[in-house]
Design an enzyme around this catalytic site. Structure first.
Site, short mmCIF file in Angstrom:
data_model
loop_
_atom_site.label_atom_id
_atom_site.label_comp_id
_atom_site.label_asym_id
_atom_site.label_seq_id
_atom_site.Cartn_x
_atom_site.Cartn_y
_atom_site.Cartn_z
N ASP A 146 101.27 61.96 100.40
CA ASP A 146 102.28 61.51 101.36
C ASP A 146 103.46 60.96 100.57
O ASP A 146 103.37 59.93 99.92
CB ASP A 146 101.68 60.42 102.25
CG ASP A 146 102.49 60.22 103.52
OD1 ASP A 146 101.93 59.75 104.52
OD2 ASP A 146 103.70 60.53 103.50
N ASP A 157 109.91 61.36 105.35
CA ASP A 157 108.49 61.00 105.28
C ASP A 157 107.71 62.26 105.60
O ASP A 157 107.69 62.71 106.75
CB ASP A 157 108.22 59.88 106.30
CG ASP A 157 106.76 59.47 106.40
OD1 ASP A 157 106.45 58.63 107.26
OD2 ASP A 157 105.93 59.98 105.61
N HIS A 226 105.68 58.20 114.15
CA HIS A 226 106.50 57.01 114.37
C HIS A 226 107.99 57.33 114.21
O HIS A 226 108.35 58.33 113.59
CB HIS A 226 106.10 55.92 113.37
CG HIS A 226 106.09 56.43 111.96
ND1 HIS A 226 107.16 56.27 111.10
CD2 HIS A 226 105.15 57.14 111.26
CE1 HIS A 226 106.86 56.84 109.93
NE2 HIS A 226 105.65 57.39 110.01
N HIS A 234 108.95 52.34 109.66
CA HIS A 234 108.29 52.46 110.96
C HIS A 234 109.10 51.74 112.02
O HIS A 234 109.30 50.55 111.96
CB HIS A 234 106.85 52.01 110.96
CG HIS A 234 106.62 50.65 110.41
ND1 HIS A 234 106.30 50.44 109.09
CD2 HIS A 234 106.69 49.45 110.99
CE1 HIS A 234 106.15 49.15 108.92
NE2 HIS A 234 106.40 48.53 110.04
N GLU A 259 103.19 63.02 112.41
CA GLU A 259 102.08 63.14 111.47
C GLU A 259 100.77 63.15 112.24
O GLU A 259 100.60 62.40 113.19
CB GLU A 259 102.07 62.02 110.43
CG GLU A 259 102.01 60.61 110.94
CD GLU A 259 102.20 59.61 109.82
OE1 GLU A 259 103.17 58.84 109.87
OE2 GLU A 259 101.40 59.59 108.87
N GLU A 354 102.49 66.11 107.73
CA GLU A 354 103.55 65.29 108.34
C GLU A 354 104.91 65.89 108.07
O GLU A 354 105.19 66.33 106.95
CB GLU A 354 103.49 63.87 107.75
CG GLU A 354 104.58 62.94 108.22
CD GLU A 354 104.37 61.51 107.76
OE1 GLU A 354 103.78 61.30 106.69
OE2 GLU A 354 104.78 60.60 108.50
#
Ligand SMILES: O=S(=O)(c1cccs1)N(Cc1ccc(F)cc1)Cc1ncn[nH]1
Ligand SMILES: [Mn+2]
Ligand SMILES: [Mn+2]
Ligand SMILES: [Mn+2]
Length: 373
Positions: A146, A157, A226, A234, A259, A354
């Site tokens: 990640d 992300d 998110h 976040h 994700e 993700e």
């Protein structure tokens, strides 16, 4: 002569590979039905055009993400230590965006958006090897990679899963398909609970056989996508990966991390193990700290990370020593949030994919899309 191709390992600036400052767009998907007018609307195109720096920074970070991960997908093999993998990824990202992050504030200009997640098997997220970690990747491991890259606080992300035993292929396929179904369902006015239902439907249509036992793939019901805000990984809205009745809608201007996580275990994670991930709370109120090491550490955090998450190795490379007492004091005072590893039950296997998507006025842009995933 300026290089026109990326090196191995990646060390050529992305800005050098795209000299006129226009970086490749992600996958652009037109809105449908009552939002299809947005493709050509003058007003919406205007809103897009006044946001050009945002878009440039996002596409810059996304290209660095793709080039780093495509190198990592070859570099990461059984026999490598997690520390070698983390260092390799982070050295590449910082070289590609042109910031080593060692002078004060440098890491705030561009660099790692958050600690590199290197979570193995039943551990689903938020694991990064602290100093002295000797863990060596094994043939039968399932590794979630990640990676966060930011340019001027625009955070990409995006994550993928690696496995070397083909027995896990159905698990990885399930999660990749579920994430892509969530990305497809996303858009203006899409309801978050509905997206969760679509993701769960796809995820749980798969099963995986391990040692003669067949396991249904379960969505990990307490993990979610998110929103991402400026310098904040976040945001307020969470995207469930199981069906819920959350009627909250996606809105123009939102940035989402979609994700999904699949598991052969309980489909539920709990916090366990040594913490590596931390972040200063956005709402941290002024507290007069009694421990001087906490005071000086908070200074270092403010100057180098702001509200971007960091890990112990990022403090080590800045020359910080004996910081644990101060760090734990900042956590106890609610100034810094700790993010322990998130694990399903022992012996289970988890996978993650993700993407980061921009809900632009005119179009949905899957900014982190590559030809790898
Ligand atoms: O689980 S989260 O804390 C979350 C917050 C609200 C909804 S999901 N988290 C954000 C985060 C927190 C700390 C980090 F160091 C890095 C990221 C999701 C995530 N982890 C990795 N990729 N995406
Ligand atoms: Mn710099
Ligand atoms: Mn992530
Ligand atoms: Mn995320």
């Amino acid at each position: 002569k300026a290089p026109t191709a990326q090196s191995d390992p990646p060390r050529v600036l992305i800005s050098q590979l795209f000299p006129n400052g226009t970086y490749p767009a992600g996958q652009e998907v037109e809105y449908v039905n009552e939002n299809s007018y947005r493709t050509t609307s003058e007003e919406k195109r205007h809103l897009d055009n006044i946001n050009s720096e945002f878009l440039t920074d996002y596409r810059h970070a996304a290209e660095a993400h793709r080039q780093t991960r495509q190198w990592a997908q070859k570099f990461i093999q059984p026999g490598k230590t997690l520390t070698e993998v983390a260092d390799g990824i982070e050295d590449s990202v910082r070289a590609l965006v042109g910031h080593q992050g060692l002078e004060e504030g440098d890491g705030l200009k561009a660099g790692m958006g958050f600690p590199t997640g290197l979570s193995i098997n039943h551990c689903a997220a938020h694991y990064n090897p602290n100093a002295g970690n000797k863990t060596v990747l094994q043939q039968d491991d399932v590794l979630k990679v990640d990676i966060g890259v930011h340019v001027n606080g625009r955070i990409v992300d995006s994550a993928f899963t690696l496995a070397w035993n083909p027995r896990y292929d159905p698990l990885l396929e399930a999660v990749k398909a579920a994430t892509n179904a969530g990305v497809k369902e996303a858009g203006i006015d899409a309801r978050l609970g509905e997206i969760g239902g679509v993701i769960q439907e796809v995820m749980e249509s798969y099963e995986v056989e391990l040692n003669g036992t067949t396991y249904p793939v379960k969505s990990i019901r307490n993990l979610n996508g998110h929103t991402i805000n400026h310098y904040s990984i976040h945001g307020s809205k969470s995207v469930p990966i199981v069906k819920t009745n959350d009627q909250t809608k996606m809105e123009e201007g939102d940035v989402f991390a979609i994700e999904t996580f699949g598991s052969t275990g309980n489909g539920y994670v709990h916090e366990e193990g040594e913490v590596s991930h931390y972040a200063k709370r956005g709402d941290a109120q002024k507290v007069d700290l009694r421990i001087s090491s906490a005071k000086s550490l908070l200074n270092v955090i403010n100057k180098n990370f702001g509200t971007l998450p960091f890990c112990r190795r990022y403090l080590d490379r800045l020359g910080q020593e004996k910081y644990l007492l101060g760090l734990n004091n900042l956590v106890a005072n609610g100034i810094v949030e700790s993010y322990p590893p998130l694990v399903d039950k022992k012996g289970s296997y988890t996978a993650q994919y993700e993407h980061t998507i921009l809900i632009r006025p005119t179009v949905k842009e899957v900014i982190s899309r590559g030809d790898d995933y």
